[in-house]
Scaffold this active site. Structure first.
Site, PDB file in Angstrom:
ATOM      1  N   SER A  19     -54.854  -2.369   5.464  1.00  0.00           N
ATOM      2  CA  SER A  19     -54.749  -3.827   5.530  1.00  0.00           C
ATOM      3  C   SER A  19     -53.824  -4.166   6.680  1.00  0.00           C
ATOM      4  O   SER A  19     -52.974  -3.348   7.070  1.00  0.00           O
ATOM      5  CB  SER A  19     -54.139  -4.361   4.230  1.00  0.00           C
ATOM      6  OG  SER A  19     -53.669  -5.695   4.405  1.00  0.00           O
TER       7      SER A  19
ATOM      8  N   TYR B 148     -48.288  -4.633  -3.070  1.00  0.00           N
ATOM      9  CA  TYR B 148     -49.471  -4.455  -2.216  1.00  0.00           C
ATOM     10  C   TYR B 148     -49.068  -4.012  -0.805  1.00  0.00           C
ATOM     11  O   TYR B 148     -49.616  -3.042  -0.258  1.00  0.00           O
ATOM     12  CB  TYR B 148     -50.249  -5.771  -2.164  1.00  0.00           C
ATOM     13  CG  TYR B 148     -51.549  -5.692  -1.398  1.00  0.00           C
ATOM     14  CD1 TYR B 148     -52.701  -5.229  -2.008  1.00  0.00           C
ATOM     15  CD2 TYR B 148     -51.616  -6.077  -0.055  1.00  0.00           C
ATOM     16  CE1 TYR B 148     -53.907  -5.146  -1.306  1.00  0.00           C
ATOM     17  CE2 TYR B 148     -52.807  -6.002   0.653  1.00  0.00           C
ATOM     18  CZ  TYR B 148     -53.949  -5.543   0.017  1.00  0.00           C
ATOM     19  OH  TYR B 148     -55.131  -5.462   0.717  1.00  0.00           O
TER      20      TYR B 148
HETATM   21  C1  BGC Z   1     -55.400  -8.989   1.343  1.00  0.00           C
HETATM   22  C2  BGC Z   1     -55.945 -10.403   1.336  1.00  0.00           C
HETATM   23  C3  BGC Z   1     -55.347 -11.196   2.486  1.00  0.00           C
HETATM   24  C4  BGC Z   1     -55.465 -10.447   3.796  1.00  0.00           C
HETATM   25  C5  BGC Z   1     -54.752 -11.158   4.931  1.00  0.00           C
HETATM   26  C6  BGC Z   1     -55.626  -8.395   2.700  1.00  0.00           C
HETATM   27  O1  BGC Z   1     -55.204  -7.069   2.724  1.00  0.00           O
HETATM   28  O2  BGC Z   1     -56.045  -8.224   0.332  1.00  0.00           O
HETATM   29  O3  BGC Z   1     -55.646 -11.017   0.105  1.00  0.00           O
HETATM   30  O4  BGC Z   1     -56.029 -12.431   2.601  1.00  0.00           O
HETATM   31  O5  BGC Z   1     -54.919  -9.160   3.655  1.00  0.00           O
HETATM   32  O6  BGC Z   1     -53.483 -11.615   4.588  1.00  0.00           O
END
Ligand code: BGC
Length: 279
Positions: A164, A177
């Site tokens: 991410s 996260y």
């Molecule tokens: C998350 C999303 C978020 C995106 C950008 C992703 O890794 O799961 O919820 O919108 O990152 O912030």
């Protein structure tokens, strides 16, 4: 369906991954589903892993088999060691081997730091980080057992970790996260370093804001979309296919010399857009 989907769907060379066997975790929805379908379109046989949502997984299987390749839906919780071992063993038995692992399964359990329970912290680390570790470990055992088969691929195996933008962008209210994705970055690079001499390529894809169920609140109202677009220099929210295409490319021999890299698929979200006019 978004406006870009129709054009972006048909750009995949149908024979690019012919004869390869791909395992995609969390493939019943969102980015995983689009990736499984794109791999099938590129000629790979595909195992669609899911933990909940069997019907959606079966539907993805149907879409994939329409390309004339094999596909099957396997239930397994990627954070449970026995289930991962059973899933990869079953794939080797039923499909012959594993050539490509897309360690995609992931989730969010958002809370402010002082409200975050240990269970919320643990769940996200278990699925997003430990789950990728377990799947990578088991797939690697199979890559090493089989070795390079030159007619199939120049590499003995390919692992693509779904990361991410939050592997480098801190994210208030999402410490579990962001920590899990920061961990994915270093896990990916370390595995890449360890496995490259064995001709196993490990890379990551780091999506930005992609329209999927995980971030519905960020795009479902006009106001939310407008706020989100402030963070995206390219001024569109991503489609799951945008990420799927990056995975197909990284998995293919077109990118055989790409090792230990993170490919950001984020419309420029990691370019510090606030500095375009500030600073
Ligand atoms: C998350 C999303 C978020 C995106 C950008 C992703 O890794 O799961 O919820 O919108 O990152 O912030």
């Amino acid at each position: 369906m978004s406006s870009t989907e129709g054009t972006s769907r048909n750009v995949i060379p149908a024979q690019l991954l012919r004869g390869q066997k791909a395992l995609v975790t969390g493939a019943n929805s969102g980015i995983g589903r689009a990736t499984a379908i794109a791999l099938g379109r590129a000629g790979a046989d595909v195992v669609v892993n899911y933990v909940a949502g069997r019907e959606e997984a079966e539907k993805a299987v149907e879409e994939i088999t329409a390309f004339g390749v094999r596909a099957a839906a396997y239930e397994a919780d990627v954070s449970v060691e026995d289930q991962v071992v059973a899933m990869t063993n079953r794939m080797v038995q039923e499909f012959g081997t594993i050539d490509i692992l897309v360690a995609n399964a992931g989730l969010q359990r958002d809370a402010a730091l002082t409200d975050m329970t240990l269970a919320q912290w643990q769940k996200v680390l278990d699925v997003n980080l430990t789950g990728q570790f377990l799947c990578a470990r088991e797939a690697t055992k199979e890559f090493l057992r089989r070795g390079v088969v030159p007619e199939v691929s120049r590499a003995a195996g390919k692992i693509i970790c779904m990361s991410s933008v939050h592997q480098i962008i801190p994210w208030a209210g999402h410490v579990n996260y962001a920590s899990s994705k920061g961990g994915v970055q270093m896990m990916m690079a370390t595995m890449a370093q360890e496995l490259a001499p064995k001709r196993i390529r490990v890379n990551a894809v780091a999506p930005g804001a992609i329209k999927t169920p995980i971030n519905r609140s960020a795009w479902e109202t006009a106001q939310a979309q407008e706020d989100l677009l402030q963070l995206i220099p390219y001024k569109r929210i991503g489609d799951p296919e945008d990420v799927a295409h990056a995975v197909v490319g990284l998995a293919s021999d077109l990118m055989d010399y790409v090792v230990g890299t993170t490919l950001y698929v984020d419309g420029g979200m990691t370019l510090f857009p606030g500095f375009a006019t500030g600073g």
